[in-house]
Scaffold this motif. Structure first.
Motif, PDB file in Angstrom:
ATOM      1  N   LEU A  14     -28.614 -18.199  10.937  1.00 17.92           N
ATOM      2  CA  LEU A  14     -29.301 -17.739   9.727  1.00 17.92           C
ATOM      3  C   LEU A  14     -30.444 -16.812  10.110  1.00 17.92           C
ATOM      4  O   LEU A  14     -31.203 -17.091  11.035  1.00 17.92           O
ATOM      5  CB  LEU A  14     -29.846 -18.923   8.938  1.00 17.92           C
ATOM      6  N   ASN A  15     -30.548 -15.700   9.400  1.00 15.91           N
ATOM      7  CA  ASN A  15     -31.663 -14.764   9.607  1.00 15.91           C
ATOM      8  C   ASN A  15     -32.704 -15.024   8.514  1.00 15.91           C
ATOM      9  O   ASN A  15     -32.702 -14.382   7.464  1.00 15.91           O
ATOM     10  CB  ASN A  15     -31.160 -13.315   9.549  1.00 15.91           C
ATOM     11  N   LYS A  16     -33.576 -15.965   8.775  1.00 14.57           N
ATOM     12  CA  LYS A  16     -34.533 -16.373   7.753  1.00 14.57           C
ATOM     13  C   LYS A  16     -35.692 -15.393   7.647  1.00 14.57           C
ATOM     14  O   LYS A  16     -36.171 -14.862   8.657  1.00 14.57           O
ATOM     15  CB  LYS A  16     -35.066 -17.778   8.051  1.00 14.57           C
ATOM     16  N   GLU A  17     -36.107 -15.179   6.404  1.00 14.56           N
ATOM     17  CA  GLU A  17     -37.222 -14.279   6.129  1.00 14.56           C
ATOM     18  C   GLU A  17     -37.850 -14.678   4.801  1.00 14.56           C
ATOM     19  O   GLU A  17     -37.301 -15.484   4.048  1.00 14.56           O
ATOM     20  CB  GLU A  17     -36.724 -12.832   6.068  1.00 14.56           C
ATOM     21  N   HIS A  54     -29.646 -24.492   5.581  1.00 13.10           N
ATOM     22  CA  HIS A  54     -31.083 -24.273   5.337  1.00 13.10           C
ATOM     23  C   HIS A  54     -31.857 -25.593   5.319  1.00 13.10           C
ATOM     24  O   HIS A  54     -33.070 -25.596   5.093  1.00 13.10           O
ATOM     25  CB  HIS A  54     -31.293 -23.565   3.993  1.00 13.10           C
ATOM     26  N   ASP A 110     -32.421 -17.283   4.436  1.00 13.28           N
ATOM     27  CA  ASP A 110     -31.563 -16.140   4.755  1.00 13.28           C
ATOM     28  C   ASP A 110     -31.224 -15.444   3.446  1.00 13.28           C
ATOM     29  O   ASP A 110     -30.431 -15.945   2.645  1.00 13.28           O
ATOM     30  CB  ASP A 110     -30.295 -16.626   5.461  1.00 13.28           C
ATOM     31  N   LYS A 111     -31.816 -14.287   3.223  1.00 10.58           N
ATOM     32  CA  LYS A 111     -31.682 -13.581   1.945  1.00 10.58           C
ATOM     33  C   LYS A 111     -30.223 -13.282   1.612  1.00 10.58           C
ATOM     34  O   LYS A 111     -29.766 -13.486   0.476  1.00 10.58           O
ATOM     35  CB  LYS A 111     -32.493 -12.279   1.984  1.00 10.58           C
ATOM     36  N   GLU A 112     -29.471 -12.807   2.600  1.00 13.60           N
ATOM     37  CA  GLU A 112     -28.065 -12.442   2.371  1.00 13.60           C
ATOM     38  C   GLU A 112     -27.236 -13.667   1.990  1.00 13.60           C
ATOM     39  O   GLU A 112     -26.402 -13.610   1.086  1.00 13.60           O
ATOM     40  CB  GLU A 112     -27.494 -11.793   3.633  1.00 13.60           C
ATOM     41  N   ARG A 113     -27.469 -14.803   2.682  1.00 12.55           N
ATOM     42  CA  ARG A 113     -26.701 -16.014   2.395  1.00 12.55           C
ATOM     43  C   ARG A 113     -27.078 -16.617   1.039  1.00 12.55           C
ATOM     44  O   ARG A 113     -26.209 -17.126   0.315  1.00 12.55           O
ATOM     45  CB  ARG A 113     -26.916 -17.062   3.499  1.00 12.55           C
TER      46      ARG A 113
END
Length: 347
Positions: A191-194, A323, A235-238
């Motif tokens: 996950l690319n968390k932001e 998440h 993760d915005k995309e997920r």
């Protein structure tokens, strides 16, 4: 070698030795009296007899029980009962009985779990086969029709090739979803968390499916006007994929001129809960517990006409759990459904 000496065997040895001593003493006394050799020294005989009997009986009983119990342990070890072998061998029948009962209960639970998994595996394989077979046969049918002579007609050729392409696209869609859910299940999808504004993400999803909702005259709306951004961490995309699946489902199973409403509320200090609510056909209670299973469909005929891979809600669940958050569902047949999930909120 033997860890526990059973006190119950002492009782057995004492009683047995006492019976043997009494019987033997009486027999010896009668014998000596008969031959006129009876004297006071015979009083030592019961003590010596009892001591020797007790030692022999106790030793033999413990050895007998130990060998029998050890065989039980060894037999259970062959059945992979590692929990029993971690403990010293006990000759206490009560303790052994409890251990065997526990072992039997554990094995029964294990067998029942394996049966459930086997049923689930069979159902899953059947669903995968069906989902892949339908578009494959569709593509094959159009290609065979073209090969049989329809290729010479340009209009038919173009129409059939477009339909075959849609079948291939559906296959790719299913395979991509299968690949994603496999990665999610084994924890292989990072996950690319932001920090991002969840309001903007919801608006983007609304804009993306505005036309699709418009065909059924379904209104996509917030529960209120959100003038300030609500910042969350994930993760915005997920999360966009989660909202996409939930909104598409609400449109797919929504009623004509219905509503799909999204609300964002504070759950606790650092948690927000995002709710996607519709007033569509709803879901019967018996289906709710299985909604997030792969390929599970409430309406097995109608839902296939609507398209989709049958993996959407399962993917949603795995993304939210990746998440370390929770997803909830409340629904009533004929009234509507509400799917909600939590996210970490950033002040």
């Amino acid at each position: 070698m033997q860890k526990n000496n059973l006190k119950k065997t002492y009782k057995f040895a004492i009683r047995t030795s006492l019976y043997v001593t009494i019987f033997t003493t009486l027999l010896v006394s009668v014998f000596l009296y008969h031959f006129h050799t009876f004297n006071w020294q015979v009083v030592f005989f019961p003590l010596i007899c009892f001591t020797m009997c007790f030692a022999i009986v106790q030793y033999r009983v413990e050895r007998f029980i130990y060998r029998r119990v050890k065989k039980i342990y060894d037999d259970l070890t062959l059945l992979e009962s590692t929990s029993l072998r971690q403990q010293p061998i006990t000759t206490d029948m009560g303790t052994l009985t409890r251990e065997i009962d526990k072992y039997a209960r554990d094995k029964k639970l294990e067998i029942e779990t394996l049966k459930v998994r086997e049923e689930y595996r069979k159902e899953f394989m059947g669903n995968v086969s069906h989902e892949l077979k339908t578009p494959l046969f569709t593509v094959q049918g159009y290609i065979l029709t073209l090969l049989d002579g329809a290729m010479d007609d340009k209009k038919i050729r173009k129409k059939y090739l477009n339909r075959a392409n849609k079948g291939v696209e559906r296959l790719i869609y299913i395979i991509k979803d299968l690949d994603m859910i496999t990665k999610l299940e084994v924890g292989d999808l990072s996950l690319n968390k932001e920090v991002f504004d969840i309001i903007e993400v919801v608006k983007g999803v609304f804009e993306l499916f505005e036309m699709k909702a418009g065909k059924k005259k379904i209104t996509l709306t917030f529960d209120m006007e959100y003038n300030e951004p609500i910042m969350v961490f994930g993760d915005k995309e997920r999360i966009q994929q989660v909202l996409t699946n939930l909104v598409v489902n609400s449109i797919k199973y929504g009623r004509e001129k219905g509503t799909t409403e999204v609300s964002i509320e504070n759950l606790i200090k650092n948690k927000a809960i995002i709710r996607v609510t519709d007033n569509g056909e709803g879901i019967a209670t018996e289906h709710i517990s299985r909604l997030f299973e792969r390929f599970y469909r409430v309406d097995k005929s109608g839902s296939r006409k609507e398209g989709g891979s049958g993996l959407g809600l399962s993917i949603v669940k795995h993304i939210i759990e990746a998440h370390e958050e929770k997803i909830y569902v409340e629904s009533e047949a004929g009234v509507g459904s509400e799917f909600s999930f939590t996210l970490e909120k950033i002040e």
